[in-house]
Design a protein around this motif. Structure first.
Motif, PDB file in Angstrom:
ATOM      1  N   PRO A   1      19.374  -9.750   2.474  1.00  0.00           N
ATOM      2  CA  PRO A   1      17.939  -9.514   2.704  1.00  0.00           C
ATOM      3  C   PRO A   1      17.243 -10.683   3.389  1.00  0.00           C
ATOM      4  O   PRO A   1      16.349 -10.489   4.225  1.00  0.00           O
ATOM      5  N   GLY A   2      17.625 -11.910   3.030  1.00  0.00           N
ATOM      6  CA  GLY A   2      16.996 -13.073   3.645  1.00  0.00           C
ATOM      7  C   GLY A   2      17.177 -13.101   5.149  1.00  0.00           C
ATOM      8  O   GLY A   2      16.274 -13.538   5.887  1.00  0.00           O
ATOM      9  N   ALA A   3      18.320 -12.641   5.638  1.00  0.00           N
ATOM     10  CA  ALA A   3      18.559 -12.609   7.080  1.00  0.00           C
ATOM     11  C   ALA A   3      17.633 -11.608   7.757  1.00  0.00           C
ATOM     12  O   ALA A   3      17.116 -11.866   8.856  1.00  0.00           O
ATOM     13  N   TRP A   4      17.411 -10.454   7.115  1.00  0.00           N
ATOM     14  CA  TRP A   4      16.480  -9.478   7.673  1.00  0.00           C
ATOM     15  C   TRP A   4      15.062 -10.028   7.726  1.00  0.00           C
ATOM     16  O   TRP A   4      14.317  -9.801   8.691  1.00  0.00           O
ATOM     17  N   VAL A   5      14.666 -10.755   6.678  1.00  0.00           N
ATOM     18  CA  VAL A   5      13.318 -11.332   6.653  1.00  0.00           C
ATOM     19  C   VAL A   5      13.174 -12.379   7.756  1.00  0.00           C
ATOM     20  O   VAL A   5      12.157 -12.433   8.463  1.00  0.00           O
ATOM     21  N   ALA A   6      14.187 -13.227   7.919  1.00  0.00           N
ATOM     22  CA  ALA A   6      14.138 -14.230   8.980  1.00  0.00           C
ATOM     23  C   ALA A   6      14.080 -13.573  10.356  1.00  0.00           C
ATOM     24  O   ALA A   6      13.349 -14.032  11.257  1.00  0.00           O
ATOM     25  N   LEU A   7      14.822 -12.484  10.529  1.00  0.00           N
ATOM     26  CA  LEU A   7      14.793 -11.764  11.803  1.00  0.00           C
ATOM     27  C   LEU A   7      13.408 -11.157  12.045  1.00  0.00           C
ATOM     28  O   LEU A   7      12.893 -11.187  13.180  1.00  0.00           O
ATOM     29  N   ALA A   8      12.795 -10.628  10.979  1.00  0.00           N
ATOM     30  CA  ALA A   8      11.451 -10.058  11.121  1.00  0.00           C
ATOM     31  C   ALA A   8      10.434 -11.134  11.507  1.00  0.00           C
ATOM     32  O   ALA A   8       9.553 -10.907  12.343  1.00  0.00           O
ATOM     33  N   TRP A   9      10.557 -12.312  10.917  1.00  0.00           N
ATOM     34  CA  TRP A   9       9.646 -13.403  11.270  1.00  0.00           C
ATOM     35  C   TRP A   9       9.828 -13.818  12.731  1.00  0.00           C
ATOM     36  O   TRP A   9       8.847 -14.026  13.461  1.00  0.00           O
ATOM     37  N   SER A  10      11.079 -13.921  13.152  1.00  0.00           N
ATOM     38  CA  SER A  10      11.337 -14.316  14.537  1.00  0.00           C
ATOM     39  C   SER A  10      10.798 -13.276  15.516  1.00  0.00           C
ATOM     40  O   SER A  10      10.185 -13.626  16.540  1.00  0.00           O
ATOM     41  N   ALA A  11      10.985 -11.998  15.186  1.00  0.00           N
ATOM     42  CA  ALA A  11      10.502 -10.943  16.066  1.00  0.00           C
ATOM     43  C   ALA A  11       8.978 -10.930  16.131  1.00  0.00           C
ATOM     44  O   ALA A  11       8.383 -10.768  17.213  1.00  0.00           O
ATOM     45  N   SER A  12       8.325 -11.108  14.974  1.00  0.00           N
ATOM     46  CA  SER A  12       6.856 -11.102  14.965  1.00  0.00           C
ATOM     47  C   SER A  12       6.287 -12.316  15.692  1.00  0.00           C
ATOM     48  O   SER A  12       5.250 -12.218  16.369  1.00  0.00           O
ATOM     49  N   THR A  13       6.959 -13.464  15.594  1.00  0.00           N
ATOM     50  CA  THR A  13       6.498 -14.656  16.313  1.00  0.00           C
ATOM     51  C   THR A  13       6.647 -14.460  17.823  1.00  0.00           C
ATOM     52  O   THR A  13       5.755 -14.826  18.610  1.00  0.00           O
ATOM     53  N   ALA A  14       7.784 -13.873  18.221  1.00  0.00           N
ATOM     54  CA  ALA A  14       7.966 -13.596  19.641  1.00  0.00           C
ATOM     55  C   ALA A  14       6.915 -12.603  20.136  1.00  0.00           C
ATOM     56  O   ALA A  14       6.369 -12.755  21.247  1.00  0.00           O
ATOM     57  N   PHE A  15       6.595 -11.608  19.318  1.00  0.00           N
ATOM     58  CA  PHE A  15       5.566 -10.637  19.688  1.00  0.00           C
ATOM     59  C   PHE A  15       4.202 -11.313  19.828  1.00  0.00           C
ATOM     60  O   PHE A  15       3.406 -10.971  20.725  1.00  0.00           O
TER      61      PHE A  15
END
Length: 415
Positions: free
Chosen positions: A15-29
């Protein structure tokens, strides 16, 4: 419609990897929303003054560090991880000069709320949701007290997504708990049903043995004066049958004590079972021939000196082979299997192997293995079932043969 199951490899992602991926995607957005993309006349959002300055980059770095640390903590310290993610969202929002915490900055928090609600006790999930909502309320309250503008509608939207994420996670948690409860009940019921079946079969064997004892005792009484040798043989047979019956009753006592009996159903099933004679290893060749005729060749190999076994052990070995062959036919997708019965000095061992796809001994529920394992456990034997390293499936059982059986065999040979 049923949801499509995740591929096996995606299930291994923590789950932590999914959360980190979500943060990276939202920052890029967030960055993409503040630049003019091809086909646009202007950027969708105006960049704040500090967005590209050194102080803005420092805030971005701190926010990303906190978010990634929170992702790493999610498995061990869920509430602490959520606090770090909320802090990161607040830090990054200050860098945007926005009147409310943006939905993009709360995406990682929403995902963390889902995982916490789905995988942790309900109390922890509720605490996580209250913390997230409290941060949103605190953000707006602080701006309101300082006389700044607030984005009430935006913050309500973000709060709604947090509640929805928590509800989805809580629903997943409840579904998993309910499924585990159903599986536990089904497994318990399967064990109980198997014990009842064993008890009914033992009842039939005991009734058969008592009938033989009565006949032999009556014959001995009639010829005791005229044919003493014949009377002695009859009484020896009575003794042997009595000892085997008592030994079998002792081994089945556990099943009789622990089965939660439904008397009416058990009585009806017992009446039906009495219509069929008890089976044993003597019927194994017939079973193999019938299965071979059905399309799956069964090769039976006998090892050791074949001898008479106690009725309960003889029937249990046959049932184990029968269930294993049935599973091969249904699930292994192979044209053949091998059955080996080995008569050892103090044990009888049976092995059923196939070269199928490695699931020949299992079913969707696994209750066939439960029944076999229960039979072997009641007889104080050893049972294993699992895929073979070279492919296919193997079921093995090793049952101890009581001394009475060996004594009876020796007496028969001597006679």
């Amino acid at each position: 419609m049923h949801a499509m199951p995740l591929p096996p490899r995606l299930k291994l992602v923590p789950p932590g990897a999914w959360v980190a991926l979500a943060w990276s995607a939202s920052t890029a957005f967030t960055f993409l929303a503040r630049v003019r993309l091809p086909g646009e006349e202007a950027a969708n959002e105006l960049a704040a003054t500090q967005f590209y300055r050194w102080d803005g980059l420092v805030v971005l770095t701190i926010a990303c560090a906190l978010a990634l640390l929170g992702s790493m903590w999610l498995h061990r310290r869920p509430l602490g991880a959520l606090a770090l993610l909320l802090t990161a969202a607040a830090f990054l929002t200050t860098n945007l000069a926005a009147v409310a915490i943006q939905l993009a900055q709360f995406l990682a928090v929403d995902l963390a709320l889902y995982f916490i609600a789905a995988g942790r006790p309900r109390r922890t999930g509720v605490a996580a949701l209250c913390t997230a909502l409290a941060v949103l309320v605190g953000w707006e309250s602080l701006r309101l007290l300082r006389g700044w503008g607030i984005g009430t509608l935006e913050e309500l939207t973000v709060a709604l997504t947090a509640v929805v994420a928590w509800l989805l996670g809580d629903a997943s948690h409840r579904t998993r708990e309910y499924g585990e409860t159903l599986r536990a009940r089904a497994a318990t019921q399967a064990v109980t049903d198997e014990r009842l079946r064993i008890a009914r079969e033992m009842h039939d064997m005991v009734a058969h043995s008592i009938g033989i004892i009565a006949l032999q005792a009556g014959a001995a009484a009639r010829v005791v004066h005229t044919q003493p040798d014949a009377a002695r043989e009859a009484m020896t047979a009575v003794e042997t049958a009595g000892r085997e019956t008592l030994s079998g009753l002792r081994r089945m006592l556990v099943a009789l004590r622990h089965a939660d009996q439904d008397r009416h159903r058990a009585r009806a099933a017992a009446e039906a079972d009495r219509l069929h004679p008890a089976e044993g290893l003597a019927d194994l060749d017939r079973l193999a021939a019938a299965t071979t005729a059905a399309g799956v060749q069964v090769d039976v190999h006998w090892k050791g000196a074949r001898r008479q076994l106690p009725p309960d052990i003889d029937l249990s070995v046959f049932r184990i082979v029968q269930e294993s062959i049935t599973n091969v036919v249904r699930h292994a997708a192979t044209p053949a299997c091998r059955v080996t019965v080995d008569y050892l000095e103090e044990h009888v061992a049976v092995e059923v192997t196939d070269d199928g796809r490695g699931r020949g001994g299992t079913t969707d529920t696994g209750f066939g293995l439960v029944g076999m394992r229960e039979r072997v456990a009641l007889l104080h034997g050893e049972f294993t079932a699992g895929p073979r390293p070279e492919g296919g499936f193997r079921v093995t059982a090793r049952l101890p043969v009581p001394g009475t059986a060996a004594t009876a065999t020796a007496a028969t040979v001597a006679a």
